[in-house]
Design an enzyme around this catalytic site. Structure first.
Site, PDB file in Angstrom:
ATOM      1  N   ASP A  45      -5.041  -3.250  -2.842  1.00 12.93           N
ATOM      2  CA  ASP A  45      -4.949  -1.789  -2.986  1.00 12.93           C
ATOM      3  C   ASP A  45      -3.563  -1.349  -3.440  1.00 12.93           C
ATOM      4  O   ASP A  45      -3.423  -0.472  -4.299  1.00 12.93           O
ATOM      5  CB  ASP A  45      -5.365  -1.075  -1.698  1.00 12.93           C
ATOM      6  CG  ASP A  45      -4.489  -1.419  -0.491  1.00 12.93           C
ATOM      7  OD1 ASP A  45      -3.879  -2.497  -0.480  1.00 12.93           O
ATOM      8  OD2 ASP A  45      -4.438  -0.604   0.448  1.00 12.93           O
TER       9      ASP A  45
ATOM     10  N   GLU B 107       0.840  -1.211   0.000  1.00 10.71           N
ATOM     11  CA  GLU B 107       0.000   0.000   0.000  1.00 10.71           C
ATOM     12  C   GLU B 107       0.869   1.254   0.000  1.00 10.71           C
ATOM     13  O   GLU B 107       0.666   2.178  -0.799  1.00 10.71           O
ATOM     14  CB  GLU B 107      -0.892  -0.011   1.238  1.00 10.71           C
ATOM     15  CG  GLU B 107      -1.559   1.305   1.578  1.00 10.71           C
ATOM     16  CD  GLU B 107      -1.801   1.449   3.069  1.00 10.71           C
ATOM     17  OE1 GLU B 107      -0.987   2.073   3.764  1.00 10.71           O
ATOM     18  OE2 GLU B 107      -2.817   0.906   3.531  1.00 10.71           O
TER      19      GLU B 107
END
Length: 409
Positions: free
Chosen positions: A156, A95
């Site tokens: 993500d 991330e």
């Protein structure tokens, strides 16, 4: 004498040229910057920007926050590599890596070392592949740059890395050392293969989440709708439209079913009894997995971005309710925003976290009725002090969006 002087001038020119080559960062010496910061993108016609400060002031605030972020979190990781230090132990996660790759490509033009940083981050990404799909990134490394806690992915991070590669192709072209566009297509296709449930067309939590309740679970902070549209544009894969459509459907289902008075979305979502609903406590992370907490605090930024760039109004009712609720909840005072709410609006947080207040600035851009609220959120974010990797990253993204400096593939 004239002949001697001409040789001297030529020698000096050669020395200066060599010095220029030596001091230029390795990556940026060879590629023009096609979309230098600031970009001043024109967003959808109904949107607004802060009007209590000048554009130059907003640009300078972004530069300041970028300089602080770079100094605090962007670090070398051996020869030709960079990583994002996300905690005091020197660890990182994909991330954070995706955030770093997005920031460096967006700040090119202002930061003369941006491409060198970007290529170093890319080299780190490819050195840490998931054991399940080699084009995805293993989600966590320790301070010795060793994969830890499972060699699998977090969706993500992969989505931001993929989107950054598309932007890198637009920023510097793909004819240099790294073929950014091909690298983007590789990871985009890997996301489709390993991180998308192709029965439900939902975004999985990672390439590991392919069985049981995790196979159909999803996370609203991964609802990067404009990324998904860019993935379809870059690859021609029409399956991405299925993911976009399903994601908007889930947003509105959660809104109408569980947060019609607030517009808040939960940290995690499960599929049960034919419907999508907030996850139970401790589904994956902690007791607030079904509340508006440190994952879903990003949704006002992530979801609004697609509206700003494409004008897609499918989440606009939810976003407008969110804006109306938070303004009332905190008496239009950004310092009253706290880090945690139940979906009905009940407060359980206690800290005025930038990860929570800054994204509301992005969602406030949807309507002129939010002008004074947006101005307050801009000032509160721009004038804030450093907090930590997560908060400072989200504040920087929010300032880039609010200042009109986000751009898309």
């Amino acid at each position: 004498m004239k002949r001697y002087m001409s040789h001297l001038v030529g020698w000096k020119t050669l020395v200066l040229l060599c010095m220029a080559i030596i001091i230029l960062p390795a990556g940026s010496a060879f590629a023009a910057v096609n979309k230098p910061f600031p970009q001043h993108t024109t967003y959808t016609s109904e949107s607004i920007k802060p009007n209590n400060v000048t554009q130059t002031s907003m640009d300078n605030s972004v530069k300041t926050k970028w300089n602080e972020w770079k100094a605090g979190y962007l670090k070398p990781a051996g020869t030709g590599k960079y990583y994002v230090k996300y905690n005091s132990d020197g660890e990182t996660v994909s991330e954070a890596h995706g955030y770093g790759m997005l920031f460096t490509v967006l700040m090119a033009g202002y930061d003369s070392s941006a491409q060198a940083y970007y290529d170093g981050l890319y080299n780190y990404y490819i050195a840490h592949p998931s054991a399940i799909n080699e084009y995805l990134m293993s989600w966590k490394q320790n301070s010795s740059f060793q994969n830890i806690e499972g060699e699998d992915s977090a969706t993500d991070g992969d989505m931001d890395i993929a989107f950054s590669l598309l932007l890198a192709d637009k920023q510097w072209g793909s004819s240099g050392v790294i073929n950014y566009l091909q690298a983007a297509k590789n990871i985009i296709n890997a996301i489709m293969d390993s991180e998308i449930n192709q029965t439900q067309w939902t975004i999985r939590l990672g390439d590991w989440a392919d069985s049981g309740a995790y196979n159909t679970a999803t996370r609203p902070s991964d609802f990067m709708l404009n990324h998904l549209k860019a993935f379809q544009q870059a690859t021609g894969d029409i399956r991405w439209k299925n993911v976009v459509d399903k994601t908007y459907t889930i947003i509105n289902s959660l809104y109408t079913g569980y947060s019609s008075s607030t517009g808040l979305l939960p940290d995690f979502v499960v599929y049960s009894g034919g419907v999508y609903k907030p996850a139970a406590a401790n589904f994956l992370e902690d007791a607030n997995d079904g509340n508006y907490n440190y994952n879903s605090c990003r949704t006002p930024w992530r979801i609004t971005t697609d509206y700003l760039i494409t004008g897609d109004t499918r989440a606009l009712t939810q976003l407008n309710q969110l804006n109306s609720w938070i303004k009332t909840k905190v008496s239009s005072t950004p310092s009253n925003i706290k880090d945690g709410y139940k979906l009905n609006g009940t407060l359980f947080g206690s800290y005025n976290s930038g990860a929570f207040y800054a994204p509301f600035g992005v969602s406030a851009m949807t309507s002129s009725t939010n002008q004074s609220w947006l101005n307050s959120l801009w000032s509160h974010t721009a004038n804030s002090t450093t907090e930590g990797y997560y908060e400072d990253s989200i504040k920087l993204f929010s300032l880039i969006l609010m200042s009109g400096n986000w751009w898309a593939y």
